[in-house]
Enzyme design. Structure first.
Site, short mmCIF file in Angstrom:
data_model
loop_
_atom_site.label_atom_id
_atom_site.label_comp_id
_atom_site.label_asym_id
_atom_site.label_seq_id
_atom_site.Cartn_x
_atom_site.Cartn_y
_atom_site.Cartn_z
N MET A 160 2.27 -28.34 -37.40
CA MET A 160 2.06 -27.95 -38.79
C MET A 160 2.56 -29.12 -39.65
O MET A 160 3.75 -29.42 -39.64
CB MET A 160 2.83 -26.67 -39.10
CG MET A 160 2.74 -26.19 -40.52
SD MET A 160 3.31 -24.47 -40.73
CE MET A 160 4.98 -24.53 -40.09
N HIS A 435 14.69 -25.39 -42.31
CA HIS A 435 13.25 -25.52 -42.10
C HIS A 435 12.51 -24.20 -42.27
O HIS A 435 13.07 -23.13 -42.20
CB HIS A 435 12.91 -26.22 -40.77
CG HIS A 435 13.31 -25.49 -39.53
ND1 HIS A 435 13.16 -26.04 -38.28
CD2 HIS A 435 13.84 -24.28 -39.31
CE1 HIS A 435 13.57 -25.21 -37.36
NE2 HIS A 435 13.98 -24.13 -37.96
N GLU A 436 11.21 -24.32 -42.56
CA GLU A 436 10.33 -23.21 -42.94
C GLU A 436 10.80 -22.54 -44.23
O GLU A 436 10.71 -21.32 -44.40
CB GLU A 436 10.20 -22.17 -41.82
CG GLU A 436 9.62 -22.71 -40.54
CD GLU A 436 8.25 -23.34 -40.72
OE1 GLU A 436 7.55 -23.01 -41.70
OE2 GLU A 436 7.87 -24.18 -39.89
N GLY A 437 11.28 -23.35 -45.14
CA GLY A 437 11.74 -22.86 -46.43
C GLY A 437 13.24 -22.67 -46.43
O GLY A 437 13.79 -21.93 -45.61
N HIS A 442 13.77 -18.83 -50.19
CA HIS A 442 13.53 -17.44 -49.78
C HIS A 442 14.21 -16.44 -50.70
O HIS A 442 13.74 -15.31 -50.87
CB HIS A 442 13.95 -17.26 -48.32
CG HIS A 442 13.00 -17.89 -47.36
ND1 HIS A 442 11.74 -17.40 -47.14
CD2 HIS A 442 13.10 -19.01 -46.62
CE1 HIS A 442 11.12 -18.17 -46.27
NE2 HIS A 442 11.91 -19.17 -45.94
#
Length: 592
Positions: A160, A435-437, A442
């Protein structure tokens, strides 16, 4: 050495979550309890025989960039190929794609085993799963046939590719550009991407990037982002596609998986293939990102679990000191697990990791229902999953930084050395709040988007589910007090949420200033809910006279611990969230 509890995972899946309910849906109808057990046993065998033995080696001998190619641990070639040959990469996919239509809940449970054994090794195949699923869901039949078979087999890695040096988490600012060519759906890609997990390595023959880019003259912001398949090597002939590895990042943990800096189209020779429609790339990518966010929470819980069992083993074996009232030095020392403060450190770890695992598997089940059900059941499962995703990602990520620290503390000075694996777990845990936000992102997502979405319907579903658990818990002897306590905190959370929402219209800065604290606040409430559910399951078994008294009593004790030590932290957070004093808004840059 034990790195996870098979018994607890079975409890979570088959007793507490009642995962077999999924087989009433046609998509999962062919599966049986025996099949699910075989899946978990197969995962454990791979974890023990292939992943676990390389845990320390992959940490000590991290990937290297040699002549423009990243070299990874030699053992990864066999591991990736085995994942492909055994069908793990596309296990959840439809039969017509060579998949097994396995519930994602079981796939996530198997992933938990892999991650607890060796987090670095586990990420390679499941990154490919996410990338292949994007092509399968949104790509043309031509793209599916061209790329996915070799991804399923493990010959090709999937990634990704989002982040850029000047954009970071602000995807609306990406500058990688796609230029149309004479071939329909084919574009010239130019730009760069950073922090790309498994973005280049020598354990696979090709790397297939699912890459965000902006088509030339596309609208500004997120509305102008498109999604492309960008192979490292051209298909089918294998020559360079002008995707060059500029550098490799050296990390504090999670060292066995490479993180690459990629230059795309430096020589004007990179071809990318449009996935779906132009300018819809971010909405497509969010499918993979949302799946990955729950996955990140699972990664954190798995690492926390491995650290817990390492510290538990040490605490049972390490003699030191005597009971507080014992003054006779001639008496033998006792194992440190008998000291109350060590028990506290262990209970803290156990309550966090098992509470988090309960939530993560519940979210996975909601995802399976959203995929396989119809009508209202599908809609509500999807909406509740959206609401819980930022919590499921962030609570385990943040808290397992603390639980792995507690594991180091149990070992004392020994925990601070490389002679024991807990120092590695401590380092590896730290990536997950990033990672991933990030956790901050969030927090904004939960309070700014998920709470008010559809006029608060997701929040109402969340409240309904907790209220249902409270109602049933009140009927069980020994649990009514916990149910009443959770009900009290649920009421406080509702009042706090309404107070914050009252600021949303004309005080947006004040509304969202403490969104990260709100995320923590609701995270504690959510895990308390999960512990009440586990407590109900355990209490029912104890009342039936189960032969596993110690296991179920351990669950009840963790419920008690969480409500006494963790749930009460909502009081301080709630006081802060209701306050009108806003030092973070009023602080000036020059005052730092």
């Amino acid at each position: 050495m034990t790195f996870y509890s098979k018994r607890d995972l079975q409890f979570q899946l088959f007793e507490n979550l009642r995962v077999m309910e999924l087989t009433r849906h046609a998509y999962f109808h062919d599966h049986t309890k025996e099949i699910f057990h075989l899946v978990l046993e197969a995962a454990e065998q791979i974890a023990e025989n292939y992943l676990r033995p390389l845990l320390t080696e992959m940490d000590r001998n991290e990937p290297k960039l040699v002549n423009g190619k990243i070299k990874v641990h030699e053992g990864m070639k066999a591991i990736i190929r085995q994942f492909g040959e055994n069908g793990w990469i596309n296990a959840t996919f439809p039969y017509d794609q060579g998949g097994q239509q396995l519930p994602n809940t079981l796939h996530m449970a198997a992933g938990f085993i892999f991650q607890a054994a060796n987090y670095s090794a586990s990420v390679y195949p499941f990154l490919t799963t996410g990338a292949a699923n994007l092509i399968l869901t949104f790509g043309s039949q031509e793209l599916i046939e061209k790329f996915t078979p070799n991804m399923y087999s493990g010959k090709w890695q999937g990634t990704m590719a989002l982040t850029e040096p000047d954009a970071g988490s602000s995807l609306s600012d990406i500058s990688t550009t796609a230029y149309p060519t004479e071939k329909e759906g084919v574009y010239k890609i130019q730009g760069q991407k950073i922090y790309i997990s498994c973005g280049d390595h020598d354990a696979c023959e090709n790397v297939i990037h699912l890459m965000l880019a902006r088509i030339k003259d596309a609208p500004a912001g997120v509305k102008g982002i498109s999604l492309f398949v960008v192979p490292q090597k051209k298909v089918p002939f294998g020559e360079s596609n002008d995707v060059l590895t500029e550098g490799i990042y050296h990390k504090m943990g999670y060292k066995g998986a490479p993180i690459a800096h990629l230059m795309i189209g430096s020589n004007d020779g990179c071809e990318g293939f449009l996935v779906g429609e132009p300018h819809k790339g971010l909405s497509y990518m969010f499918q993979m990102m949302n799946e990955a966010r729950v996955g990140v929470g699972m990664n954190a819980a798995a690492i926390g679990t491995a650290a817990y069992y390492s510290s538990l083993s040490y605490a049972k074996e390490r003699p030191q000191g005597r009971k507080i009232g014992e003054k006779d030095p001639s008496k033998p020392q006792i194992p440190i697990i008998q000291h109350a403060d060590v028990k506290r450190l262990l209970l803290f770890q156990k309550s966090i990791i098992e509470g988090s695992l309960s939530l993560l598997l519940y979210c996975s089940k909601l995802g399976d229902i959203a995929h396989a059900a119809e009508g209202l059941e599908k809609e509500e499962a999807s909406l509740l999953l959206d609401f819980l995703t930022p919590i499921a990602k962030s609570y385990p990520s943040e808290m397992c930084c603390l639980t792995t620290s507690a594991a180091v503390q149990v070992l004392g000075g020994a925990g601070y050395t490389t002679d024991f694996p807990v120092e590695q777990y401590y380092r590896e845990a730290r990536i997950h709040p990033i990672h991933e936000g990030t956790t901050g992102i969030h927090g904004l997502d939960l309070l700014g988007r998920k709470v008010p979405i559809k006029e608060g319907k997701a929040l109402q579903l969340y409240g309904r589910e907790i209220a249902t658990t409270i109602f049933h818990a009140k009927e069980l002897s020994g649990l009514s007090g916990f149910a009443e306590k959770l009900e009290k905190y649920m009421g406080k959370a509702q009042q706090t949420t309404l107070h914050l929402l009252s600021k949303a219209a004309d005080k947006t800065d004040a509304f969202l200033a403490d969104a990260t604290l709100y995320l923590e606040y609701i995270g504690i409430l959510t895990i308390a809910w999960q512990w009440l559910k586990q407590g109900m399951t355990a209490q029912e078994q104890l009342e039936k006279g189960s032969s596993e008294q110690e296991f179920y009593q351990g669950k009840i004790m963790c419920l008690r611990y969480f409500f006494e030590y963790e749930l009460v932290k909502m009081d301080a957070l709630g006081k802060r969230l209701l306050s009108t004093d806003m030092p973070t808004l009023e602080m000036q840059e020059d005052w730092f």
